[in-house]
Design an enzyme around this catalytic site. Sequence first.
Site, mmCIF file in Angstrom:
data_model
loop_
_atom_site.group_PDB
_atom_site.id
_atom_site.type_symbol
_atom_site.label_atom_id
_atom_site.label_comp_id
_atom_site.label_asym_id
_atom_site.label_seq_id
_atom_site.Cartn_x
_atom_site.Cartn_y
_atom_site.Cartn_z
ATOM 1 C CD GLU A 115 -3.037 -0.960 2.251
ATOM 2 O OE1 GLU A 115 -4.222 -0.772 1.932
ATOM 3 O OE2 GLU A 115 -2.660 -1.055 3.440
ATOM 4 C CG HIS A 129 -2.748 2.681 5.832
ATOM 5 N ND1 HIS A 129 -4.110 2.870 5.860
ATOM 6 C CD2 HIS A 129 -2.564 1.363 5.596
ATOM 7 C CE1 HIS A 129 -4.707 1.707 5.646
ATOM 8 N NE2 HIS A 129 -3.789 0.774 5.481
ATOM 9 C CG HIS A 164 -4.649 -2.102 9.537
ATOM 10 N ND1 HIS A 164 -3.693 -3.028 9.192
ATOM 11 C CD2 HIS A 164 -4.884 -1.362 8.416
ATOM 12 C CE1 HIS A 164 -3.372 -2.865 7.918
ATOM 13 N NE2 HIS A 164 -4.061 -1.859 7.420
#
Length: 239
Positions: free
Chosen positions: A78, A97, A99
């Site tokens: 990504e 980025h 999670h």
Amino acid sequence: MPRELEALLGDLVIANRILAHEGVLDDFGHVAVRHPERADRFFVSRARAPELVTRDDLLEFTLDGVPVDPKGLRPYLESVLHGRIFAARPDVQATAHHHCPAVLPFTVTDVPLRPVFHMASVLGGPVPMWDSRDEFGDTNMLIDDVPRGDSLARALGGGTSVLLRNHGATCAAQSLPAVVFVCVRMKDNAELQTRAMGMGAVRYLSEGETRMASEMLMGERQLDRGWKYWRARAGFGGI
Ligand code: MN
């Protein structure tokens, strides 16, 4: 290599360690910084758990997510999402980025993630949600090409944060200390909001409060205080 760039890449390593230490990044997730002298380039680690990232893991990329010199290392799938945000947002110098488990419930329900305390005003208001299905139907859930990266950048708009449905979140700000600040406050806010919702109706910051508190917190002095604190907690305190 110029000293300014060398220092910035050192800070990128530290930002990786901070976000891992604070429970924002786990074995996946990444943080990136724009090249200080070339606006069309950025740096992010090769595919490696952020807790383990060192200076030698950092790779330079074009804004299309292509490594300038891959050095035989495997990039994150990504990586491109950072490049497309840098392309869309000249004011953004650093992106992350993640999670973060505290944030994920807000990506699997329709409950908006909204600032519930002053420090989280840096989220900028209810955090928008990017849904990969809207433009791309069923996918592998990753942002691993330019069209999906551009789509995410549109959902981010002029803000500091965006949620990715059933996946995670992406943050963007004017510096590494600023993006670390946004990420940690997003986690804090998600935990507090979840807890508060269990107690009853929740009061949120108003639009004006969000704007004014955020302007204050995103100043260099406040960011420096947070950065030094988190840096020390991650083992880079010095004396
Ligand atoms: Mn991801």
